[in-house]
Design a protein around this motif. Structure first.
Motif, PDB file in Angstrom:
ATOM      1  N   PHE A 165      18.321  28.260 -38.431  1.00 19.47           N
ATOM      2  CA  PHE A 165      18.194  28.789 -39.786  1.00 19.47           C
ATOM      3  C   PHE A 165      19.387  28.364 -40.640  1.00 19.47           C
ATOM      4  CE2 PHE A 165      19.324  32.114 -42.883  1.00 19.47           C
ATOM      5  CZ  PHE A 165      18.196  32.059 -43.694  1.00 19.47           C
ATOM      6  N   VAL A 166      19.102  27.928 -41.868  1.00 20.42           N
ATOM      7  CA  VAL A 166      20.158  27.506 -42.794  1.00 20.42           C
ATOM      8  C   VAL A 166      20.014  28.279 -44.101  1.00 20.42           C
ATOM      9  CG1 VAL A 166      21.074  25.602 -44.161  1.00 20.42           C
ATOM     10  CG2 VAL A 166      20.360  25.193 -41.804  1.00 20.42           C
ATOM     11  N   ASP A 167      21.085  28.916 -44.501  1.00 22.19           N
ATOM     12  CA  ASP A 167      21.158  29.618 -45.779  1.00 22.19           C
ATOM     13  C   ASP A 167      21.835  28.675 -46.781  1.00 22.19           C
ATOM     14  OD1 ASP A 167      21.991  31.145 -47.992  1.00 22.19           O
ATOM     15  OD2 ASP A 167      22.177  32.963 -46.800  1.00 22.19           O
ATOM     16  N   GLU A 168      21.048  28.123 -47.701  1.00 28.67           N
ATOM     17  CA  GLU A 168      21.589  27.114 -48.621  1.00 28.67           C
ATOM     18  C   GLU A 168      22.701  27.671 -49.500  1.00 28.67           C
ATOM     19  OE1 GLU A 168      18.613  25.059 -50.831  1.00 28.67           O
ATOM     20  OE2 GLU A 168      17.506  24.414 -49.039  1.00 28.67           O
ATOM     21  N   ASP A 169      22.579  28.923 -49.903  1.00 31.42           N
ATOM     22  CA  ASP A 169      23.626  29.531 -50.737  1.00 31.42           C
ATOM     23  C   ASP A 169      24.932  29.664 -49.962  1.00 31.42           C
ATOM     24  OD1 ASP A 169      21.900  29.749 -52.879  1.00 31.42           O
ATOM     25  OD2 ASP A 169      21.285  31.801 -52.387  1.00 31.42           O
ATOM     26  N   ALA A 170      24.827  30.071 -48.692  1.00 30.31           N
ATOM     27  CA  ALA A 170      26.031  30.199 -47.857  1.00 30.31           C
ATOM     28  C   ALA A 170      26.660  28.825 -47.608  1.00 30.31           C
ATOM     29  CB  ALA A 170      25.688  30.872 -46.536  1.00 30.31           C
ATOM     30  N   ALA A 171      25.802  27.817 -47.424  1.00 32.49           N
ATOM     31  CA  ALA A 171      26.318  26.461 -47.212  1.00 32.49           C
ATOM     32  C   ALA A 171      27.029  25.952 -48.463  1.00 32.49           C
ATOM     33  CB  ALA A 171      25.172  25.517 -46.835  1.00 32.49           C
ATOM     34  N   ARG A 172      26.471  26.246 -49.624  1.00 31.19           N
ATOM     35  CA  ARG A 172      27.113  25.820 -50.875  1.00 31.19           C
ATOM     36  C   ARG A 172      28.452  26.540 -51.059  1.00 31.19           C
ATOM     37  NH1 ARG A 172      26.090  22.721 -54.964  1.00 31.19           N
ATOM     38  NH2 ARG A 172      26.967  23.109 -57.031  1.00 31.19           N
ATOM     39  N   ALA A 173      28.490  27.825 -50.692  1.00 33.09           N
ATOM     40  CA  ALA A 173      29.750  28.573 -50.782  1.00 33.09           C
ATOM     41  C   ALA A 173      30.809  27.945 -49.877  1.00 33.09           C
ATOM     42  CB  ALA A 173      29.515  30.026 -50.399  1.00 33.09           C
ATOM     43  N   ASP A 174      30.403  27.524 -48.678  1.00 30.70           N
ATOM     44  CA  ASP A 174      31.349  26.867 -47.765  1.00 30.70           C
ATOM     45  C   ASP A 174      31.784  25.502 -48.306  1.00 30.70           C
ATOM     46  OD1 ASP A 174      31.528  28.908 -45.965  1.00 30.70           O
ATOM     47  OD2 ASP A 174      30.104  28.062 -44.516  1.00 30.70           O
ATOM     48  N   ALA A 175      30.851  24.781 -48.931  1.00 31.87           N
ATOM     49  CA  ALA A 175      31.196  23.492 -49.528  1.00 31.87           C
ATOM     50  C   ALA A 175      32.237  23.683 -50.636  1.00 31.87           C
ATOM     51  CB  ALA A 175      29.949  22.807 -50.079  1.00 31.87           C
ATOM     52  N   ILE A 176      32.064  24.718 -51.448  1.00 28.75           N
ATOM     53  CA  ILE A 176      33.027  25.019 -52.514  1.00 28.75           C
ATOM     54  C   ILE A 176      34.382  25.389 -51.908  1.00 28.75           C
ATOM     55  CG2 ILE A 176      33.589  26.665 -54.348  1.00 28.75           C
ATOM     56  CD1 ILE A 176      30.531  26.777 -54.928  1.00 28.75           C
ATOM     57  N   THR A 177      34.355  26.218 -50.853  1.00 34.68           N
ATOM     58  CA  THR A 177      35.598  26.612 -50.166  1.00 34.68           C
ATOM     59  C   THR A 177      36.349  25.391 -49.659  1.00 34.68           C
ATOM     60  OG1 THR A 177      34.706  28.753 -49.489  1.00 34.68           O
ATOM     61  CG2 THR A 177      36.549  27.897 -48.213  1.00 34.68           C
ATOM     62  N   LEU A 178      35.622  24.453 -49.058  1.00 29.31           N
ATOM     63  CA  LEU A 178      36.268  23.253 -48.524  1.00 29.31           C
ATOM     64  C   LEU A 178      36.806  22.359 -49.639  1.00 29.31           C
ATOM     65  CD1 LEU A 178      33.813  22.368 -45.603  1.00 29.31           C
ATOM     66  CD2 LEU A 178      36.095  23.360 -45.428  1.00 29.31           C
ATOM     67  N   TYR A 179      36.085  22.282 -50.737  1.00 27.68           N
ATOM     68  CA  TYR A 179      36.571  21.493 -51.868  1.00 27.68           C
ATOM     69  C   TYR A 179      37.865  22.101 -52.401  1.00 27.68           C
ATOM     70  CZ  TYR A 179      36.978  19.368 -56.456  1.00 27.68           C
ATOM     71  OH  TYR A 179      37.474  18.712 -57.569  1.00 27.68           O
ATOM     72  N   GLU A 180      37.860  23.416 -52.566  1.00 30.17           N
ATOM     73  CA  GLU A 180      39.041  24.088 -53.100  1.00 30.17           C
ATOM     74  C   GLU A 180      40.206  24.068 -52.110  1.00 30.17           C
ATOM     75  OE1 GLU A 180      37.544  27.927 -54.141  1.00 30.17           O
ATOM     76  OE2 GLU A 180      36.718  27.230 -56.078  1.00 30.17           O
ATOM     77  N   ALA A 181      39.885  23.951 -50.817  1.00 25.34           N
ATOM     78  CA  ALA A 181      40.936  23.892 -49.792  1.00 25.34           C
ATOM     79  C   ALA A 181      41.495  22.486 -49.624  1.00 25.34           C
ATOM     80  CB  ALA A 181      40.385  24.375 -48.452  1.00 25.34           C
ATOM     81  N   GLY A 182      40.802  21.488 -50.215  1.00 21.20           N
ATOM     82  CA  GLY A 182      41.235  20.111 -50.034  1.00 21.20           C
ATOM     83  C   GLY A 182      41.348  19.343 -51.326  1.00 21.20           C
ATOM     84  N   GLU A 183      40.317  18.585 -51.639  1.00 22.29           N
ATOM     85  CA  GLU A 183      40.368  17.685 -52.796  1.00 22.29           C
ATOM     86  C   GLU A 183      40.592  18.411 -54.120  1.00 22.29           C
ATOM     87  OE1 GLU A 183      37.696  13.834 -52.147  1.00 22.29           O
ATOM     88  OE2 GLU A 183      36.510  15.673 -52.031  1.00 22.29           O
ATOM     89  N   GLY A 184      40.163  19.665 -54.190  1.00 22.80           N
ATOM     90  CA  GLY A 184      40.220  20.379 -55.468  1.00 22.80           C
ATOM     91  C   GLY A 184      41.518  21.102 -55.730  1.00 22.80           C
ATOM     92  N   SER A 185      42.539  20.875 -54.891  1.00 17.34           N
ATOM     93  CA  SER A 185      43.803  21.580 -55.110  1.00 17.34           C
ATOM     94  C   SER A 185      44.977  20.715 -54.657  1.00 17.34           C
ATOM     95  CB  SER A 185      43.813  22.898 -54.334  1.00 17.34           C
ATOM     96  OG  SER A 185      43.815  22.638 -52.932  1.00 17.34           O
ATOM     97  N   TRP A 186      46.164  21.154 -55.048  1.00 12.57           N
ATOM     98  CA  TRP A 186      47.363  20.512 -54.521  1.00 12.57           C
ATOM     99  C   TRP A 186      47.574  21.007 -53.094  1.00 12.57           C
ATOM    100  CZ3 TRP A 186      49.578  16.600 -56.912  1.00 12.57           C
ATOM    101  CH2 TRP A 186      49.391  16.458 -58.292  1.00 12.57           C
ATOM    102  N   GLY A 187      47.790  20.083 -52.198  1.00 16.79           N
ATOM    103  CA  GLY A 187      47.949  20.490 -50.804  1.00 16.79           C
ATOM    104  C   GLY A 187      46.607  20.776 -50.157  1.00 16.79           C
TER     105      GLY A 187
END
Length: 315
Positions: A165-187
């Motif tokens: 089972f895949v929850d697309e909203d939860a997956a998008r939230a994780d994608a946003i988290t990873l972006y903000e933890a990496g490419e979307g921020s300093w450090g």
């Protein structure tokens, strides 16, 4: 555990007493009948091999593994020992060898641990504790450092979610988290990457990768390669690769073990033996797709003698 198409299946007409006797005869007197050893050990599952070993000891009062070691040498001996050892013990000893001695074999640790399902990880951890009287987590943590250590410790917990089972909203939230933890921020916030990649189910992680690409125009793998370096980068990329196509990941790793100058027999043995009862048939298909030649052909060209014959039987 079968997760795909194995190449080694339970032998339909299995009789451990007959197999034990045939092996005894094959190692009797002057010389060794390698054909018999290959045809029996290469065409039985690990469980059946353990039954043969038990029968051999009870019938002849001799240890089958010790007897085989006295008869054969080199890479043929190594693949026989891998096949005759209970799978969870074999993988535990491979982890042990990767972290013992001079230096750590980080590539081996990644290859062994990145693709384990929870049940396999639990079995390896149990075997490691029984064999070495220390926990797998402590052993890995004491021999690695930094973010790479954190990744391996998270993997050995065996707490990856399972199911399709895949929850697309939860997956998008994780994608946003990873972006903000990496490419979307300093450090880089390494802990977010480790948590999501080590606890998410493979279907969920694939959806995270799809959402990340849709959202940023860049693949999550590229983001990891940009934000990380060294062994932590290799480890995270291995997890992403296994989530996307586990069999393709192992096809590429097997190819790498045979490419360049010389063959790296140890990882070649480990991957062929360990995947033979899981999904080696699918790994073969992925190998053919990517390299436009069969895995059998590659092994035949890169190995020799009884070692080659045994690997071809397993394939």
């Amino acid at each position: 555990m079968v997760r795909g198409t194995p190449t080694v299946l339970p032998y339909e007409y299995f009789n451990p007493a007959e197999d034990a006797e045939a092996l005894k005869d094959a190692m009797k007197g002057f010389g060794t009948d390698e054909d018999v050893i290959i045809s029996i050990i290469g065409r039985r599952t690990n469980r059946q091999r353990q039954q043969i070993a038990e029968e051999y000891k009870s019938s002849y009062g001799d240890d089958l593994i010790d007897r085989l070691k006295s008869e054969v040498r080199g890479d043929f001996e190594n693949v026989l020992m891998a096949l005759m050892t209970p799978t969870k013990n074999y993988m535990a000893t491979e982890v042990r060898e990767a972290i013992q001695g001079l230096g750590t074999d980080e590539d081996a640790l990644i290859e062994i641990l990145a693709g384990c399902c929870n049940e396999e990880m639990e079995e390896i951890a149990e075997a490691y504790q029984n064999l070495y009287d220390t926990s797998l987590e402590d052993a890995v943590a004491s021999d690695t450092s930094g973010d790479f250590r954190n990744l391996l410790v998270a993997l050995v917990q065996g707490s990856r979610k399972e199911g399709h089972f895949v929850d697309e909203d939860a997956a998008r939230a994780d994608a946003i988290t990873l972006y903000e933890a990496g490419e979307g921020s300093w450090g880089t916030d390494e802990s977010d990457f480790i948590k999501i990649m080590c606890r998410s189910s493979y279907p969920h992680l694939n959806e995270v990768q799809r959402q990340y690409k849709e959202m940023t125009g860049n693949s999550l793998k590229k983001a990891v390669e940009k934000e990380f370096s060294g062994h932590i980068q290799k480890g995270l990329c291995a997890v992403l690769a296994c989530a996307k196509n586990e069999q393709k990941y192992y096809a590429e790793r097997i190819y790498k073990s045979m490419s360049g100058f010389g063959t790296r027999e140890k990882p070649l043995i480990r991957m062929i033996v360990s995947r033979s009862e899981i999904d080696l048939g699918d790994v073969k298909q992925e190998f053919m797709k990517k390299y436009e030649k069969s895995l059998e052909e590659a092994v035949e060209n890169d190995t020799s003698g009884d070692f080659r014959r045994m690997l071809l039987v397993l394939l």
